[in-house]
Enzyme design. Structure first.
Site, PDB file in Angstrom:
ATOM      1  N   TYR A  48     -11.978  39.675  40.854  1.00  0.00           N
ATOM      2  CA  TYR A  48     -13.067  38.689  40.777  1.00  0.00           C
ATOM      3  C   TYR A  48     -12.807  37.736  39.616  1.00  0.00           C
ATOM      4  O   TYR A  48     -12.292  38.147  38.571  1.00  0.00           O
ATOM      5  CB  TYR A  48     -14.410  39.400  40.581  1.00  0.00           C
ATOM      6  CG  TYR A  48     -14.921  40.100  41.823  1.00  0.00           C
ATOM      7  CD1 TYR A  48     -15.851  39.493  42.659  1.00  0.00           C
ATOM      8  CD2 TYR A  48     -14.466  41.369  42.177  1.00  0.00           C
ATOM      9  CE1 TYR A  48     -16.327  40.127  43.794  1.00  0.00           C
ATOM     10  CE2 TYR A  48     -14.932  42.014  43.315  1.00  0.00           C
ATOM     11  CZ  TYR A  48     -15.876  41.389  44.125  1.00  0.00           C
ATOM     12  OH  TYR A  48     -16.331  42.011  45.258  1.00  0.00           O
ATOM     13  N   GLU A  49     -13.185  36.466  39.790  1.00  0.00           N
ATOM     14  CA  GLU A  49     -12.881  35.455  38.766  1.00  0.00           C
ATOM     15  C   GLU A  49     -13.599  35.725  37.452  1.00  0.00           C
ATOM     16  O   GLU A  49     -13.228  35.193  36.416  1.00  0.00           O
ATOM     17  CB  GLU A  49     -13.221  34.050  39.285  1.00  0.00           C
ATOM     18  CG  GLU A  49     -14.694  33.827  39.559  1.00  0.00           C
ATOM     19  CD  GLU A  49     -14.968  32.545  40.350  1.00  0.00           C
ATOM     20  OE1 GLU A  49     -14.045  31.991  40.958  1.00  0.00           O
ATOM     21  OE2 GLU A  49     -16.144  32.123  40.368  1.00  0.00           O
ATOM     22  N   SER A  50     -14.615  36.599  37.484  1.00  0.00           N
ATOM     23  CA  SER A  50     -15.290  36.968  36.247  1.00  0.00           C
ATOM     24  C   SER A  50     -14.431  37.887  35.374  1.00  0.00           C
ATOM     25  O   SER A  50     -14.862  38.272  34.294  1.00  0.00           O
ATOM     26  CB  SER A  50     -16.617  37.658  36.564  1.00  0.00           C
ATOM     27  OG  SER A  50     -16.433  38.659  37.539  1.00  0.00           O
TER      28      SER A  50
END
Lengths: 266, 231, 266, 231
Positions: free
Chosen positions: B49-51
């Site tokens: 996930y880009e987080s």
């Protein structure tokens, strides 16, 4: 060593009309209380910088604090639109909002360049998109070794960066854990910085996955318990998913938002 | 077992993810599909996930890209700059799994504006991670609901493109690029070609070897419903 | 998922004559056992890459494994010279050694560019030094926004990177803590990678300050207890400062070193 | 209390570091001086080591730049790339404290080769962090033993320079740049100007207002000896 002050005093001291201000926190640890305080102190003509504007900037935009927004994704995560942001862009209400729009990769690299004291960063980005046509801060640079053309974005160096973290000690050393976002880079890129924290403690006991920002790299620290609400602070508070949905109703029309704003600034 | 169109879409989308694949996951429909895959046939699917969560293993659907459960269950948590620079950009990720507000016949994605950029009719959220996910992953899959407003002849703004999606999964069927144009290659059970055409904003081509998607199995539906119930 | 094999098998599989090889670890967690195994397997004509060559490369250079060295600081830390390195540079013994010399900042950025899939990195470096005159991999690049001239260094992408870490689980997820060096970047920059570990465990319990390299980002893992000696593995072994001093005696003349080498390769 | 020349040098070097200063510390003589300062008059001196220790507080002298005690006692540990890019490069550090194999009258440092680069008489360790420490810190101090081989008219190779050292502390005295040339500005007790000149590889200029260094106090010497005894 960072000084420890009240949130109101911190905003009064650090943030001035016309400043460029980054409130960072990637869904986690969003400095919402600081955003409210900026609204309360009626700052105007700010250049707001943030990867994901979220409710924190929807409020500030609706309150008329912002003249410009530099960002990469402006939605209400898990819900839909940011209505105050849309109203400002689509209808110039309450004031026109200039936008400077990037991708997440571009924004992250702008902070990295800013934190590194470099004027620009290099990435493989924006390929085949219309963004370079509408955003002047996307350029190209040629590798001096291979001749390959790559994308360049300029450093971002906010006048002030504000982040929220779990805790700080009395010397202003800040401890932050969970999803880390771009907070370290945003603080290091800024001329001045404010960290709001869930609590100030005597000693920062080690936590797996935590990073520490030394107090000598931070300007001010202010205690703001539950200061990320409706976002969350891993280990302290839970994300208030219901509030994100409620905000859709509050923000959808100008009148409901006006009521909310009147209450906040009362 | 009866099922909704959305359930068919999520099941179909989950099936295309195979074990040990590294998948960069957009929030919403892609995340639902990816977590369904991990909870059914692909337990070793690697979700990024880009987080900053590498190898997230949530046991419920994350409420946002920054849901704490992503970091808590991940193999490693890294900063957002690192996830893009060290993990996405060099081409380490097999599949980029994206949603889209608008998608056109050439596979270009718009999540920026409807109408003119300077004076938009609808201001959409913007690019997020999509431009670099689309260009840096080995291939991109898109999942979205099939409407004429979503699948358009030509997007108003190209937010992301990359090599163009290798596969588009909707609630009506699946599209793949044939000679550079998205073409209907599979249709979900009970859906007619006319229905799909009516829901598409261009003269949709249909593959000669059009296949019918296999209906969701009981195991798939149960897994999907349990996942949603936990979320 | 990384495969778990013996150190001998790992070196045999991954490292071939003529390869560019980075054994990284900044004073802490130096992959010494892997270095010994490369000597034992008599690899030749390697391009050795490492910020601080240290004893690990002094040995490999003395054993004739290296044709070229890319580095930024080649001393015996806390003691003095690396005599085998000096003998190779000053006298071409046992074989001539080409050197490509950078600063630490330059080398670190070369790994960062390599890990990022970029052909080069930008830094403020080498100002007023004679290094650009002797090292062809230092160039300049102009900021497309400000016109400022900065330094550029090319990415380094070793054929193989070898690092040592505290432990791995059975899926090859690697956990590493204490001083972190450039190991993550060196692994991510490489085409193939080997991680030697103090031990393989069933579960990686969280440790403050630890980073994890997912098993899917590593090629091979091999158990090598005390594999950093005379360097150390925080939490497992202590630095053997006496051995660093002893090495000065062993390495100072070719004969003493020959005896040491004969013992290792016996 | 009697003391050695080396002790005088370390004490003099420690004195120039003031509390709350951020100091990027080279290993060896600079590290001894910096830790002595932290153990005497500057308890809040911030020590940064290139191995990634920010705010290290060792209670003994680190045996190497990567001694575990640096990380264990630090405010934060970061990767080597980060220490150079985020912490050194932007000019956050007040003082870069370096050693040198050779230093010339113009303050240029050589730690690369004696003789010709391609065919060196002596191959020295090389640059390490010094070029960027010298150019990125607000000012640079150098500490080294005073010999004609160390203080030379012109270095064989410029490994680092930056703005040039603001201060050079030796075991005989202190030098500062005057009109671009290192000039003797202080002399340690019991040392004569002739002695310093004989130990310098160029015609050393002497400042008109040459001062004599204050001899180490008992407290300073005790702290230094205790620090060394613990190491």
């Amino acid at each position: 060593m960072a000084r420890i002050v009240s949130l109101a005093d911190a905003v009064a001291e650090l943030i001035h009309d016309g400043d460029s201000v980054a409130l960072e926190g990637f869904t986690h640890l969003i400095p919402m209380a600081a955003g409210q305080e900026i609204i309360r102190q009626r700052r105007r003509d700010l250049t707001l910088i943030r990867m994901t504007p979220d409710i924190v900037y929807d409020r500030m935009i609706g309150a008329g604090c912002a003249g410009k927004l530099i960002f990469s994704w402006g939605g209400n995560p898990g819900v839909g639109s940011l209505h105050r942001f849309r109203d400002a862009v689509e209808n110039g209400w309450p004031v026109p909002l200039e936008v400077e729009e990037h991708s997440h990769a571009g924004m992250a690299n702008r902070y990295i360049a800013g934190a590194s004291g470099l004027p620009f960063a290099v990435l493989r980005g924006y390929t085949g998109t219309d963004l370079p046509g509408v955003t002047s801060t996307i350029a190209t640079v040629t590798c001096p070794f291979t001749g390959e053309e790559l994308t360049a974005v300029p450093a971002v160096n906010p006048d002030v960066t504000v982040i929220h973290a779990q805790r700080a000690d009395r010397k202003g050393n800040v401890q932050l854990w969970g999803l880390l976002g771009v907070q370290k880079e945003a603080v290091l890129a800024a001329k001045r910085s404010l960290v709001t924290v869930e609590e100030i403690v005597d000693e920062l006991t080690p936590v797996p996955g935590a990073i520490t920002l030394p107090g000598w790299a931070v300007t001010l620290v202010a205690e703001a318990p539950n200061g990320a609400h409706p976002s969350y602070a891993q280990g302290y508070t839970e994300r208030d998913n219901d509030y994100y949905a409620q905000w859709d109703g509050i923000s959808r029309d100008r009148e409901a938002f006006g009521d909310w704003l009147a209450e906040v600034t009362a | 077992m009866s099922y909704t169109k959305d359930e068919m879409m999520s099941v179909a989308a989950a099936r295309v993810l195979t074990d040990d694949t590294r998948c960069f996951v957009g929030i919403g429909l892609p995340s639902t599909a990816a977590n369904l895959a991990r909870n059914t046939h692909a337990p070793d699917l690697v979700l990024i996930y880009e987080s900053g969560a590498l190898g997230a293993k949530p046991d419920r659907l994350p409420a946002s890209i920054g849901d704490g459960i992503l970091g808590e269950t991940a193999d490693a948590v890294v900063g957002v700059g690192e996830v893009f620079n060290y993990w996405l950009q060099p081409g380490r990720i097999d599949v980029g799994f994206l949603g889209a507000a608008q998608l056109d016949r050439h596979g270009r994605i718009n999540t920026t504006v409807v109408g003119d950029y300077a004076h938009p009719k609808v201001r959409l959220p913007g690019a997020g991670g999509a431009p670099e996910i689309a260009s840096s992953c080995k291939q991109t899959f898109v999942v979205l609901r099939h409407t004429p407003r979503a699948l358009v002849d030509r997007v108003d703004f190209v937010t992301s493109h990359g090599k163009g999606p290798a596969l588009v999964i909707t609630d009506l069927g699946e599209l793949r690029p044939v000679d550079g144009e998205l073409t209907l290659t599979a249709i979900h059970p009970g859906v007619t070609v006319e229905e799909v055409r009516a829901a598409t904003g261009w003269e949709l081509r249909v593959a000669e070897d059009l296949v019918e998607t296999e209906a969701p199995t009981e195991a798939e539906l149960t897994a999907l419903r349990e996942l949603k119930a936990r979320s």
